[in-house]
Write a protein that holds these residues in place. Structure first.
Motif, PDB file in Angstrom:
ATOM      1  N   SER A 342       0.812  -1.221   0.000  1.00 21.84           N
ATOM      2  CA  SER A 342       0.000   0.000   0.000  1.00 21.84           C
ATOM      3  C   SER A 342       0.842   1.266   0.000  1.00 21.84           C
ATOM      4  N   GLY A 343       2.064   1.207   0.559  1.00 21.14           N
ATOM      5  CA  GLY A 343       2.912   2.390   0.600  1.00 21.14           C
ATOM      6  C   GLY A 343       2.536   3.391   1.667  1.00 21.14           C
ATOM      7  N   ILE A 344       1.787   2.951   2.695  1.00 27.37           N
ATOM      8  CA  ILE A 344       1.426   3.888   3.760  1.00 27.37           C
ATOM      9  C   ILE A 344       1.989   3.484   5.125  1.00 27.37           C
ATOM     10  N   GLY A 345       2.592   2.298   5.244  1.00 29.03           N
ATOM     11  CA  GLY A 345       3.054   1.831   6.553  1.00 29.03           C
ATOM     12  C   GLY A 345       4.096   2.753   7.171  1.00 29.03           C
ATOM     13  N   LEU A 346       5.186   3.057   6.440  1.00 25.13           N
ATOM     14  CA  LEU A 346       6.234   3.924   6.982  1.00 25.13           C
ATOM     15  C   LEU A 346       5.747   5.357   7.120  1.00 25.13           C
ATOM     16  N   THR A 347       4.898   5.786   6.197  1.00 27.78           N
ATOM     17  CA  THR A 347       4.349   7.146   6.301  1.00 27.78           C
ATOM     18  C   THR A 347       3.532   7.293   7.578  1.00 27.78           C
ATOM     19  N   ALA A 349       3.758   5.411  10.295  1.00 26.08           N
ATOM     20  CA  ALA A 349       4.636   5.284  11.459  1.00 26.08           C
ATOM     21  C   ALA A 349       5.333   6.610  11.766  1.00 26.08           C
ATOM     22  N   ARG A 350       5.799   7.303  10.724  1.00 26.50           N
ATOM     23  CA  ARG A 350       6.452   8.600  10.962  1.00 26.50           C
ATOM     24  C   ARG A 350       5.452   9.632  11.479  1.00 26.50           C
ATOM     25  N   ARG A 351       4.236   9.626  10.950  1.00 27.08           N
ATOM     26  CA  ARG A 351       3.235  10.579  11.425  1.00 27.08           C
ATOM     27  C   ARG A 351       2.898  10.340  12.892  1.00 27.08           C
ATOM     28  N   ILE A 352       2.845   9.088  13.309  1.00 28.09           N
ATOM     29  CA  ILE A 352       2.569   8.781  14.709  1.00 28.09           C
ATOM     30  C   ILE A 352       3.717   9.271  15.584  1.00 28.09           C
ATOM     31  N   ALA A 353       4.961   9.048  15.140  1.00 25.32           N
ATOM     32  CA  ALA A 353       6.115   9.517  15.910  1.00 25.32           C
ATOM     33  C   ALA A 353       6.078  11.029  16.061  1.00 25.32           C
ATOM     34  N   ARG A 354       5.790  11.739  14.979  1.00 25.14           N
ATOM     35  CA  ARG A 354       5.763  13.207  15.049  1.00 25.14           C
ATOM     36  C   ARG A 354       4.585  13.714  15.851  1.00 25.14           C
ATOM     37  N   ALA A 355       3.475  12.990  15.847  1.00 25.94           N
ATOM     38  CA  ALA A 355       2.329  13.389  16.668  1.00 25.94           C
ATOM     39  C   ALA A 355       2.675  13.327  18.146  1.00 25.94           C
ATOM     40  N   HIS A 356       3.628  12.476  18.517  1.00 29.23           N
ATOM     41  CA  HIS A 356       4.106  12.388  19.898  1.00 29.23           C
ATOM     42  C   HIS A 356       5.259  13.355  20.171  1.00 29.23           C
TER      43      HIS A 356
END
Length: 376
Positions: A342-347, A349-356
């Motif tokens: 799908s091409g969204i897994g790493l995207t 994961a990074r968004r979750i890290a930045r949200a924290h």
């Protein structure tokens, strides 16, 4: 009313007249032998000279414009809450005005050994604490400046997130509009086929299942743009690692070995962090399974979770690695080199890290190693 300039002119004129009169009296007293009068006249002359020098000094010394201090007046509390670091620069001395500046430079007031970029008026950018900053300064005097530090990395991240949100919303809207009539048509065809050709029914039923799958796929993309804010709570990292290990074993069984090390606690959104780390683990396992046969080592993935002042999660795999040309693109939404990916897994994961308030990066090492960090 006399203006200050007129008062100074009259004072200078009076001093000149007094100096002239005193000088004449002193000369007459000296010629007449009147030494007491000579001494008095000399005192008057000396006083007039001192007065004239004092007036000249006051006129020549223009006071420097005052530089606002965070400790002066009621504005201090407001400045202290501003999230942008504010600095007072006086020549080679740099002082922190608010809480954000004190935290950035780990100083109470005066910043010891400030970076050269801060004291050079010609410099407009600074790299400090691993981040890039833009120096927006206002000159208040010859050597006095008030500077605000703007986080360039944060601005770029925000721009990237906005662009991704817009792209995902547009894609989701367009695909859903296109898929809805396909699903409706497929259902109608299945009903019609029940009255005639059975082969047509099988074909259209397959089409309906495929359309439903694409619809779910699109909804997942739209969910990426609507990631909720984290709801944080204390989490035992050992328990978190155990949950991930069980998920990994259920998905990959004995085909890929998983080595886990975890200790400490952290405050985070457990559900979101599990989702982010699971994306990294799944990515690593799939990469390990693509190693050339026979692989030099059995397919394996390592997971390291460390708490403390900063939560650090690292995921590495025994796969063939990521090509240099792809390293800059792996975090882009929809980018994938896997069949059916799908091409969204790493995207995500990074968004979750930045949200924290953290970050997810691919380390520049020989192996494929991702590091996710979240501040305490």
């Amino acid at each position: 009313m006399l203006t200050p300039e007129r008062r100074r002119a009259l004072t200078a004129l009076g001093s000149g007249v007094l100096l002239t009169a005193g000088g004449a009296a002193a000369l007459a007293a000296a010629q007449a032998g009147m030494w007491g009068t000579l001494l008095g006249a000399g005192g008057v002359v000396a006083w007039a000279l001192a007065l004239g020098c004092w007036i000249a000094a006051r006129r020549g010394a223009a006071p420097a414009p005052p530089l606002a201090r965070a400790s002066d007046g009621p504005i201090a509390a407001l400045l202290d809450q501003v999230p942008v670091p504010l600095l007072r620069i006086e020549g080679d001395r740099v002082r922190a005005i608010n809480r954000a500046a004190r935290a950035l430079f780990v100083a109470d007031d005066r910043i010891p050994a400030p970076p050269a970029a801060l004291t050079d008026p010609a410099r407009h950018h600074l790299r400090h604490a691993g981040r890039r900053w833009r120096i927006d300064a206002v000159t208040l005097g010859d050597a006095h400046r008030l500077a605000a530090l703007i986080d360039v990395d944060a601005e770029e991240h925000a721009a990237q997130e906005r662009a991704q949100d817009e792209m995902i919303d547009i894609l989701g809207h367009e695909l859903l509009n296109g898929l809805s009539p396909i699903v409706s048509l497929a259902d109608s065809a299945v009903t019609a086929a029940a009255q005639g050709d059975a082969m047509l029914g099988d074909i259209l039923a397959t089409l309906a299942r495929r359309a439903e799958g694409l619809e779910g796929f699109t909804r997942a993309y739209r969910a990426l743009a609507r990631l909720p804010d984290p709801v944080v709570a204390p989490v035992a990292l050992g328990e978190l690692a155990d949950d991930l290990a069980r998920l990994f074993a259920g998905r990959f069984g004995e085909t890929v070995a998983l080595a886990v090390r975890a200790d400490g606690t952290a405050t985070l959104d457990r559900g979101q962090l599990v989702q982010a780390v699971w994306a990294l683990l799944q990515n690593g396992a799939e990469a390990a399974l693509t190693a050339p046969a026979p692989p030099p080592t059995p397919p394996s993935v390592t997971l390291s979770i460390t708490g403390g002042a900063q939560l650090t999660i690292e995921v590495a795999d025994s796969g063939p690695g990521i090509a240099a040309a792809d390293r800059a693109r792996i975090f882009r939404a929809f980018h994938t080199d896997k069949a059916g990916g799908s091409g969204i897994g790493l995207t995500l994961a990074r968004r979750i890290a930045r949200a924290h308030g953290g970050e997810l990066v691919l380390l520049d090492t020989g192996e494929t190693r991702f590091r996710l960090t979240v501040p305490a």
